[in-house]
Design an enzyme around this catalytic site. Structure first.
Site, PDB file in Angstrom:
ATOM      1  N   CYS A 127     -47.688 -78.078  48.219  1.00 43.69           N
ATOM      2  CA  CYS A 127     -47.121 -78.743  49.399  1.00 43.69           C
ATOM      3  C   CYS A 127     -47.458 -78.001  50.689  1.00 43.69           C
ATOM      4  O   CYS A 127     -47.312 -78.552  51.777  1.00 43.69           O
ATOM      5  CB  CYS A 127     -45.614 -78.854  49.274  1.00 43.69           C
ATOM      6  N   HIS A 267     -41.720 -79.366  56.100  1.00 42.33           N
ATOM      7  CA  HIS A 267     -42.149 -80.086  54.895  1.00 42.33           C
ATOM      8  C   HIS A 267     -40.980 -80.952  54.411  1.00 42.33           C
ATOM      9  O   HIS A 267     -39.847 -80.488  54.326  1.00 42.33           O
ATOM     10  CB  HIS A 267     -42.556 -79.067  53.831  1.00 42.33           C
ATOM     11  N   ASN A 297     -40.954 -86.662  48.618  1.00 45.22           N
ATOM     12  CA  ASN A 297     -41.804 -85.490  48.857  1.00 45.22           C
ATOM     13  C   ASN A 297     -43.262 -85.869  48.561  1.00 45.22           C
ATOM     14  O   ASN A 297     -43.627 -86.050  47.400  1.00 45.22           O
ATOM     15  CB  ASN A 297     -41.322 -84.362  47.937  1.00 45.22           C
TER      16      ASN A 297
HETATM   17  O1  UT7 Z   1     -42.219 -79.391  47.716  1.00 37.44           O
HETATM   18  C1  UT7 Z   1     -41.729 -78.349  46.947  1.00 37.44           C
HETATM   19  C2  UT7 Z   1     -41.112 -78.865  45.736  1.00 37.44           C
HETATM   20  N1  UT7 Z   1     -39.783 -79.004  45.470  1.00 37.44           N
HETATM   21  C3  UT7 Z   1     -38.630 -78.929  46.153  1.00 37.44           C
HETATM   22  O2  UT7 Z   1     -38.534 -78.698  47.302  1.00 37.44           O
HETATM   23  C4  UT7 Z   1     -37.404 -79.143  45.355  1.00 37.44           C
HETATM   24  C5  UT7 Z   1     -36.319 -78.131  45.663  1.00 37.44           C
HETATM   25  N2  UT7 Z   1     -35.131 -78.397  44.887  1.00 37.44           N
HETATM   26  C6  UT7 Z   1     -34.325 -79.454  45.129  1.00 37.44           C
HETATM   27  O3  UT7 Z   1     -34.584 -80.218  46.026  1.00 37.44           O
HETATM   28  C7  UT7 Z   1     -33.077 -79.583  44.297  1.00 37.44           C
HETATM   29  O4  UT7 Z   1     -32.900 -78.438  43.517  1.00 37.44           O
HETATM   30  C8  UT7 Z   1     -33.091 -80.850  43.392  1.00 37.44           C
HETATM   31  C9  UT7 Z   1     -32.969 -82.082  44.238  1.00 37.44           C
HETATM   32  C10 UT7 Z   1     -34.354 -80.887  42.557  1.00 37.44           C
HETATM   33  C11 UT7 Z   1     -31.894 -80.806  42.445  1.00 37.44           C
HETATM   34  O5  UT7 Z   1     -30.689 -80.722  43.181  1.00 37.44           O
HETATM   35  P1  UT7 Z   1     -29.593 -79.640  42.794  1.00 37.44           P
HETATM   36  O6  UT7 Z   1     -28.445 -79.862  43.680  1.00 37.44           O
HETATM   37  O7  UT7 Z   1     -30.260 -78.294  42.823  1.00 37.44           O
HETATM   38  O8  UT7 Z   1     -29.230 -80.091  41.336  1.00 37.44           O
HETATM   39  P2  UT7 Z   1     -29.325 -79.253  39.986  1.00 37.44           P
HETATM   40  O9  UT7 Z   1     -30.739 -79.004  39.611  1.00 37.44           O
HETATM   41  O10 UT7 Z   1     -28.430 -78.071  40.137  1.00 37.44           O
HETATM   42  O11 UT7 Z   1     -28.697 -80.270  38.958  1.00 37.44           O
HETATM   43  C12 UT7 Z   1     -27.353 -80.690  39.037  1.00 37.44           C
HETATM   44  C13 UT7 Z   1     -27.114 -81.731  37.955  1.00 37.44           C
HETATM   45  C14 UT7 Z   1     -27.663 -81.325  36.595  1.00 37.44           C
HETATM   46  O12 UT7 Z   1     -26.740 -81.728  35.627  1.00 37.44           O
HETATM   47  P3  UT7 Z   1     -25.773 -80.643  34.922  1.00 37.44           P
HETATM   48  O13 UT7 Z   1     -26.710 -79.666  34.290  1.00 37.44           O
HETATM   49  O14 UT7 Z   1     -24.987 -80.048  36.047  1.00 37.44           O
HETATM   50  O15 UT7 Z   1     -24.985 -81.489  33.984  1.00 37.44           O
HETATM   51  C15 UT7 Z   1     -28.907 -82.156  36.460  1.00 37.44           C
HETATM   52  O16 UT7 Z   1     -29.215 -82.459  35.112  1.00 37.44           O
HETATM   53  O17 UT7 Z   1     -27.759 -82.955  38.311  1.00 37.44           O
HETATM   54  C16 UT7 Z   1     -28.530 -83.405  37.183  1.00 37.44           C
HETATM   55  N3  UT7 Z   1     -29.677 -84.168  37.686  1.00 37.44           N
HETATM   56  C17 UT7 Z   1     -29.608 -85.462  37.981  1.00 37.44           C
HETATM   57  N4  UT7 Z   1     -28.613 -86.354  37.916  1.00 37.44           N
HETATM   58  C18 UT7 Z   1     -28.867 -87.611  38.320  1.00 37.44           C
HETATM   59  C19 UT7 Z   1     -30.932 -83.720  37.923  1.00 37.44           C
HETATM   60  N5  UT7 Z   1     -31.701 -84.723  38.386  1.00 37.44           N
HETATM   61  C20 UT7 Z   1     -30.897 -85.816  38.415  1.00 37.44           C
HETATM   62  C21 UT7 Z   1     -31.110 -87.147  38.809  1.00 37.44           C
HETATM   63  N6  UT7 Z   1     -30.070 -88.003  38.748  1.00 37.44           N
HETATM   64  N7  UT7 Z   1     -32.301 -87.580  39.258  1.00 37.44           N
END
Ligand code: UT7
Length: 340
Positions: A127, A267, A297
């Site tokens: 990215c 970004h 993204n």
């Molecule tokens: O360009 C560079 C690339 N990437 C990024 O910039 C991504 C950076 N990271 C993020 O933007 C965030 O970490 C995410 C959006 C990917 C995830 O958000 P988060 O608040 O960090 O959520 P998490 O990973 O802590 O997950 C929380 C919960 C999990 O469930 P449990 O384990 O708490 O039961 C996930 O399984 O949310 C669950 N989850 C979802 N639920 C519904 C993960 N993806 C989804 C989804 N829909 N799409």
């Protein structure tokens, strides 16, 4: 002895600057909304909107490819800059999702444009690719070597994500945008830049199979190792801290403060990361450009798509001080200050 070149040579040395002379975007028509995803996998519009700010993303249709989007974006930027394909000296394409691993997609773009006098290469920096490519293009302009360079950011990530993996498929989108950097003797263009890398985080955003370490095999395909995998929490932590720091570095280097910035284009990965970075830098919301809601993204395309829309919407105008910050796989990051 040559000695003190700044003192002795400046009088007769011409200084060149890279003006942002054109811009343009090419985004696929097909849109997938959060609700459409929620109808297929275990997610919801509410979760995606709250955690990321994304409402929809554009994805390519059958027969639409990375080289097509890149070519269309480059054509628009060249038209805006008023240059022909013959006048192009160099094409730099930032992408991690090219048509083929080989040949470089930059040569396909060069051929499509009919830019027979141009060199062309790809920058694979996730990215962060567009910021790396822009800083590189600026060096070729400043050295006096080239007059017109087109810098493209393009991704077709929809073909690299597992559409059953809710951790990744809801986040990404396809698209392309390009700028033309044009040599001028007027003081304008890039003022400072900073490029960074920390390979200790290489596993946080990765496509395990498909390279030479793990060539594609039946077994790797069965395990889905060709798909993009991401440790979202780690990337979130890294990005939240790094964005503000990278911005401060280029401001300090140039002797500016956040108040001097007219528009900050970060970004577009996650609205929460953007908010955090803006808050850290003390930038009010009206100085921060956000369109992650419409595109998700788009990786290396996100910054140039935002630049293009900022111009189109009148949020950027000639003379403005523009700050760009990106981060991505590697892990990598990059920032720059540009007088547009
Ligand atoms: O360009 C560079 C690339 N990437 C990024 O910039 C991504 C950076 N990271 C993020 O933007 C965030 O970490 C995410 C959006 C990917 C995830 O958000 P988060 O608040 O960090 O959520 P998490 O990973 O802590 O997950 C929380 C919960 C999990 O469930 P449990 O384990 O708490 O039961 C996930 O399984 O949310 C669950 N989850 C979802 N639920 C519904 C993960 N993806 C989804 C989804 N829909 N799409």
């Amino acid at each position: 002895m040559i000695g003190k070149p700044d003192v002795q040579i400046t009088n007769y040395m011409i200084r060149y600057y890279g003006k942002l002379a054109g811009y343009g975007k090419a985004v696929p028509e097909k849109v997938i909304t959060n609700d459409e995803l929620a109808a297929r996998i275990d997610t919801s519009d509410e979760w995606i909107t709250e955690r990321t700010g994304i409402k929809e993303r554009h994805v390519v249709s059958e027969g639409e490819h990375c080289s097509d989007l890149a070519t269309n974006a480059a054509r628009k930027a060249m038209e805006k800059a008023g240059i022909t394909a013959d006048e192009l000296d160099l094409i730099i394409v930032a992408s991690s999702s090219p048509d083929y691993l080989m040949p470089p997609v930059s040569s396909q773009v060069q051929h499509n444009l009919g830019a027979k006098n141009a060199g062309a290469f790809v920058m694979v920096v996730g990215c962060t690719g567009f910021v790396y490519a822009l800083a590189t293009a600026d060096q070729f302009i400043r050295s006096g070597q080239y007059r017109n360079i087109v810098v493209v950011g393009v991704e077709v990530i929809s073909r690299n994500v597992d559409w059953d993996d809710r951790n990744t498929c809801v986040l990404f989108g396809d698209g392309a945008a390009a700028v033309v950097l044009q040599r001028t003797e007027s003081e304008t263009g890039m003022i400072s830049h900073h490029l960074g890398s920390d390979g200790s985080g290489f596993e946080h955003i990765i496509q395990v199979a498909g390279g030479t370490r793990n060539p594609v095999t039946h077994e790797s395909l069965d395990q889905g190792l060709q798909y993009l995998k991401m440790n979202g929490r780690e990337v979130f932590k890294f990005a939240s801290g790094m964005m503000g720091q990278a911005l401060k570095i280029v401001l300090d280097e140039a002797g500016y403060t956040p108040e001097d910035i007219d528009l900050f284009i970060p970004h577009q990965a996650n609205a929460r990361i953007i908010e955090f970075a803006a808050k850290q830098a003390g930038l009010p919301a009206e100085k921060v450009f956000v369109n992650v809601n419409k595109y998700g993204n788009t990786s290396a395309a996100s910054v140039p798509i935002a630049i293009t829309e900022a111009f189109e919407e009148g949020r950027l105008k000639e003379g403005d001080l523009l700050a760009l910050v990106a981060f991505g796989s590697g892990l990598t990051w990059g920032s720059c200050l540009v007088r547009v």
